[in-house]
Write an enzyme that holds these catalytic residues in place. Sequence first.
Site, PDB file in Angstrom:
ATOM      1  N   ASN A  50       0.864  -1.184   0.000  1.00 13.42           N
ATOM      2  CA  ASN A  50       0.000   0.000   0.000  1.00 13.42           C
ATOM      3  C   ASN A  50       0.902   1.235   0.000  1.00 13.42           C
ATOM      4  O   ASN A  50       1.519   1.548   1.011  1.00 13.42           O
ATOM      5  CB  ASN A  50      -0.897  -0.035   1.249  1.00 13.42           C
ATOM      6  CG  ASN A  50      -1.721   1.221   1.417  1.00 13.42           C
ATOM      7  OD1 ASN A  50      -1.788   2.058   0.513  1.00 13.42           O
ATOM      8  ND2 ASN A  50      -2.358   1.361   2.576  1.00 13.42           N
ATOM      9  N   LYS A 108       0.055   4.258  -0.169  1.00  7.50           N
ATOM     10  CA  LYS A 108      -0.589   5.424   0.481  1.00  7.50           C
ATOM     11  C   LYS A 108      -0.416   6.662  -0.409  1.00  7.50           C
ATOM     12  O   LYS A 108      -0.434   6.536  -1.628  1.00  7.50           O
ATOM     13  CB  LYS A 108      -0.028   5.603   1.895  1.00  7.50           C
ATOM     14  CG  LYS A 108      -0.145   4.304   2.706  1.00  7.50           C
ATOM     15  CD  LYS A 108       0.087   4.470   4.166  1.00  7.50           C
ATOM     16  CE  LYS A 108      -0.062   3.118   4.864  1.00  7.50           C
ATOM     17  NZ  LYS A 108       0.080   3.196   6.306  1.00  7.50           N
ATOM     18  N   HIS A 142      -9.438   1.013   5.229  1.00  2.91           N
ATOM     19  CA  HIS A 142      -8.096   1.163   5.806  1.00  2.91           C
ATOM     20  C   HIS A 142      -8.183   2.077   7.029  1.00  2.91           C
ATOM     21  O   HIS A 142      -8.978   3.020   7.060  1.00  2.91           O
ATOM     22  CB  HIS A 142      -7.124   1.737   4.772  1.00  2.91           C
ATOM     23  CG  HIS A 142      -5.719   1.715   5.264  1.00  2.91           C
ATOM     24  ND1 HIS A 142      -5.216   2.705   6.085  1.00  2.91           N
ATOM     25  CD2 HIS A 142      -4.727   0.802   5.112  1.00  2.91           C
ATOM     26  CE1 HIS A 142      -3.964   2.388   6.395  1.00  2.91           C
ATOM     27  NE2 HIS A 142      -3.644   1.238   5.828  1.00  2.91           N
ATOM     28  N   GLU A 166      -6.514   4.475   8.063  1.00  2.00           N
ATOM     29  CA  GLU A 166      -6.370   5.923   7.839  1.00  2.00           C
ATOM     30  C   GLU A 166      -7.661   6.519   7.303  1.00  2.00           C
ATOM     31  O   GLU A 166      -7.977   7.679   7.570  1.00  2.00           O
ATOM     32  CB  GLU A 166      -5.176   6.184   6.914  1.00  2.00           C
ATOM     33  CG  GLU A 166      -3.862   6.003   7.677  1.00  2.00           C
ATOM     34  CD  GLU A 166      -2.761   5.303   6.903  1.00  2.00           C
ATOM     35  OE1 GLU A 166      -2.786   5.330   5.662  1.00  2.00           O
ATOM     36  OE2 GLU A 166      -1.863   4.724   7.555  1.00  2.00           O
ATOM     37  N   GLU A 177      -4.874  -4.973  10.775  1.00  2.00           N
ATOM     38  CA  GLU A 177      -3.866  -3.928  10.946  1.00  2.00           C
ATOM     39  C   GLU A 177      -4.128  -3.190  12.260  1.00  2.00           C
ATOM     40  O   GLU A 177      -4.958  -2.277  12.304  1.00  2.00           O
ATOM     41  CB  GLU A 177      -3.928  -2.927   9.787  1.00  2.00           C
ATOM     42  CG  GLU A 177      -3.612  -3.522   8.437  1.00  2.00           C
ATOM     43  CD  GLU A 177      -3.093  -2.478   7.448  1.00  2.00           C
ATOM     44  OE1 GLU A 177      -1.970  -2.658   6.975  1.00  2.00           O
ATOM     45  OE2 GLU A 177      -3.780  -1.489   7.190  1.00  2.00           O
ATOM     46  N   GLY A 187       2.909   2.416  10.799  1.00  2.01           N
ATOM     47  CA  GLY A 187       3.814   3.551  10.632  1.00  2.01           C
ATOM     48  C   GLY A 187       4.566   3.933  11.895  1.00  2.01           C
ATOM     49  O   GLY A 187       5.165   4.997  11.969  1.00  2.01           O
ATOM     50  N   SER A 240       3.909  -1.930  10.283  1.00  2.00           N
ATOM     51  CA  SER A 240       5.372  -1.955  10.447  1.00  2.00           C
ATOM     52  C   SER A 240       6.001  -3.283  10.025  1.00  2.00           C
ATOM     53  O   SER A 240       6.940  -3.755  10.660  1.00  2.00           O
ATOM     54  CB  SER A 240       5.757  -1.591  11.892  1.00  2.00           C
ATOM     55  OG  SER A 240       5.349  -0.265  12.197  1.00  2.00           O
TER      56      SER A 240
HETATM   57  P1  13P Z   1       3.294   0.541   7.629  1.00  2.00           P
HETATM   58  O1  13P Z   1       3.828  -0.736   7.030  1.00  2.00           O
HETATM   59  O2  13P Z   1       3.971   1.773   7.098  1.00  2.00           O
HETATM   60  O3  13P Z   1       3.230   0.475   9.122  1.00  2.00           O
HETATM   61  O4  13P Z   1       1.772   0.674   7.119  1.00  2.00           O
HETATM   62  C1  13P Z   1       0.927  -0.414   7.247  1.00  2.00           C
HETATM   63  C2  13P Z   1      -0.326  -0.128   6.491  1.00  2.00           C
HETATM   64  O5  13P Z   1      -1.124   0.704   6.879  1.00  2.00           O
HETATM   65  C3  13P Z   1      -0.559  -0.875   5.240  1.00  2.00           C
HETATM   66  O6  13P Z   1      -1.849  -0.685   4.780  1.00  2.00           O
END
Ligand code: 13P
Length: 253
Positions: free
Chosen positions: A9, A11, A97, A99, A169, A175, A215
């Site tokens: 992803n 983002k 997701h 976010e 997740e 992150g 992560s």
């Molecule tokens: P990170 O791998 O940057 O922690 O993000 C995970 C994520 O949200 C994948 O959709």
Amino acid sequence: MRKPFVAGNWKMNTDSRSSVELAKAVVAGSTGMAREKVHVAVIPPFVYLPVVVKAVSSSGVAVGAQDVYFESKGAFTGEISPAMLKDVGCTYVLCGHSERRHVIHESDELVGKKVTAAISGGLLPILCVGELLEERDAGKTNDVIARHLRTGLAGLSADKMSAVTIAYEPVWAIGTGRTATPQQAQEAHAFIRNLLAEMYEAKLAQEIRIQYGGSVKADNAKELMAQEDVDGLLVGGASLKADEFVRIIQAAM
Ligand code: 13P
């Protein structure tokens, strides 16, 4: 037998040039693995979908979108329909997701409508579920996961459910560099599979792939994948570096 599924992803990162370079590097690095031994997808921003689809064409790497709207067309300024995603060559789409849930404030119900619409439009949704740190600390992890699953899959028949991938997740691991331990991941994944068996049936629950995200790095991918109910990885930051993402794909096989 569940085939491992690793998705990157991206983002809100890359541009028209770097998205193509990254996609091509993922294709080059995963030749002979992608599709044969592991399903691989890259999930760029909407505007780079066409160039990324072109860059991965006739490779085993699939392309997904980061979001979708549930209506098929009309006066929904700024939104993208399932048919539009299909039209530009998307296979997968993320729904719910963290976010989008926590930064954009999407409701559980909206996420559920997106999952249903995605399947009707011929896409394979990746339904993201997971708790905030305060929810984990309050012992509410399973309640949150159950709510996300029940609302995200509301009204979905068993035959449609087989199109879905679940991504666990935990928000506190996204992150932050603070990965869930393999045990924490396995516990949540087993809970998800048991709940799917309750909502549908055991056989179907055994076939559904559950990815872990939060992560994920090349050096923790193998121990996460070694867990019985961890069937794949949804990678954020580490998917922006082709070398590292390829090492994660290798670790998942
Ligand atoms: P990170 O791998 O940057 O922690 O993000 C995970 C994520 O949200 C994948 O959709």
